[in-house]
Design a protein around this motif. Structure first.
Motif, PDB file in Angstrom:
ATOM      1  N   LEU A  69       0.831  -1.202   0.000  1.00 17.97           N
ATOM      2  CA  LEU A  69       0.000   0.000   0.000  1.00 17.97           C
ATOM      3  C   LEU A  69       0.869   1.256   0.000  1.00 17.97           C
ATOM      4  N   ALA A  70       1.873   1.283   0.856  1.00 14.76           N
ATOM      5  CA  ALA A  70       2.762   2.444   0.921  1.00 14.76           C
ATOM      6  C   ALA A  70       3.437   2.680  -0.429  1.00 14.76           C
ATOM      7  N   HIS A  71       3.864   1.613  -1.070  1.00 18.34           N
ATOM      8  CA  HIS A  71       4.500   1.753  -2.378  1.00 18.34           C
ATOM      9  C   HIS A  71       3.508   2.298  -3.408  1.00 18.34           C
ATOM     10  N   GLU A  72       2.293   1.753  -3.405  1.00 20.27           N
ATOM     11  CA  GLU A  72       1.258   2.216  -4.341  1.00 20.27           C
ATOM     12  C   GLU A  72       0.911   3.687  -4.123  1.00 20.27           C
ATOM     13  N   LEU A  73       0.974   4.123  -2.862  1.00 21.56           N
ATOM     14  CA  LEU A  73       0.641   5.514  -2.545  1.00 21.56           C
ATOM     15  C   LEU A  73       1.739   6.486  -2.953  1.00 21.56           C
ATOM     16  N   GLY A  74       2.918   5.974  -3.284  1.00 15.83           N
ATOM     17  CA  GLY A  74       3.996   6.837  -3.747  1.00 15.83           C
ATOM     18  C   GLY A  74       5.123   7.063  -2.760  1.00 15.83           C
ATOM     19  N   TYR A  75       5.162   6.303  -1.690  1.00 11.44           N
ATOM     20  CA  TYR A  75       6.320   6.389  -0.795  1.00 11.44           C
ATOM     21  C   TYR A  75       7.525   5.890  -1.574  1.00 11.44           C
ATOM     22  N   THR A  76       8.606   6.655  -1.520  1.00 15.66           N
ATOM     23  CA  THR A  76       9.803   6.300  -2.286  1.00 15.66           C
ATOM     24  C   THR A  76      10.810   5.508  -1.476  1.00 15.66           C
ATOM     25  N   THR A  77      10.675   5.539  -0.154  1.00 16.63           N
ATOM     26  CA  THR A  77      11.561   4.779   0.717  1.00 16.63           C
ATOM     27  C   THR A  77      10.758   4.168   1.849  1.00 16.63           C
ATOM     28  N   GLN A  78      11.007   2.878   2.066  1.00 21.64           N
ATOM     29  CA  GLN A  78      10.443   2.184   3.215  1.00 21.64           C
ATOM     30  C   GLN A  78      11.608   1.519   3.942  1.00 21.64           C
TER      31      GLN A  78
END
Length: 173
Positions: A69-78
């Motif tokens: 979900l975070a990746h889909e939302l556009g977070y560039t770093t996890q």
């Protein structure tokens, strides 16, 4: 704008490390619905880094759903700290599909020392996970806990990292 969101997702851990007592708590953090709401709100405020906090995030059955979900939302770093012992090939498939992921695998020193602190056989599991990440192109780093027992072995992390990189990118002769 907001830069980073950190959420305590769990304090469950599959290990009982000598230098840590968080595994005694055995609780999950915020429910999935709240975590996903926080991810959406923080992203709307400009956050680009998601840092799951707590113990071993892979103890949560819905953890990778939050990562995706975070990746889909556009977070560039996890930035995900893990002991690396629970990550399956199926997990790696999902992580590989999220280039925003940066795994930080905990390794405290040479095999004997690491296994003494974290449990027998865990060094090999963690190193195998790091190796698979490098082979698959998943961003990965090695993180060690510096304390009296490990301080004189910090160079082991550097040598291990060098070995992992050399295997992934052998020099042409």
């Amino acid at each position: 704008p907001l830069d980073e969101l950190g959420v305590e997702l769990t304090v469950y851990c599959n290990l009982k490390c000598k230098m840590c007592s968080v595994w005694e708590l055995r609780e999950h953090g915020v429910p999935f619905e709240l975590a996903s709401k926080l991810l959406r709100q923080a992203r709307a405020l400009g956050a680009t880094t998601f840092t799951p906090c707590g113990a071993e995030s892979f103890m949560r059955k819905d953890f990778l759903d939050l990562v995706e979900l975070a990746h889909e939302l556009g977070y560039t770093t996890q930035d995900i700290v893990t002991n690396g012992t629970m990550i399956t090939d199926a997990n790696l498939d999902r992580l590989q599909a999220c280039p925003s992921v940066y795994l930080h695998i905990s390794i405290d020193g040479p095999k004997e020392l690491h296994d003494d602190l974290r449990g027998e056989g865990n060094y090999d599991k963690s190193v195998a996970t790091a190796r698979k990440c490098v082979e698959r192109g998943i961003r990965v780093g090695l993180s060690g806990v510096l304390m009296r027992e490990t301080l004189h072995h910090a160079d082991h992390l550097l040598q291990l990292a060098k070995t992992l990189l050399e295997r992934a990118h052998p020099r042409k002769r």
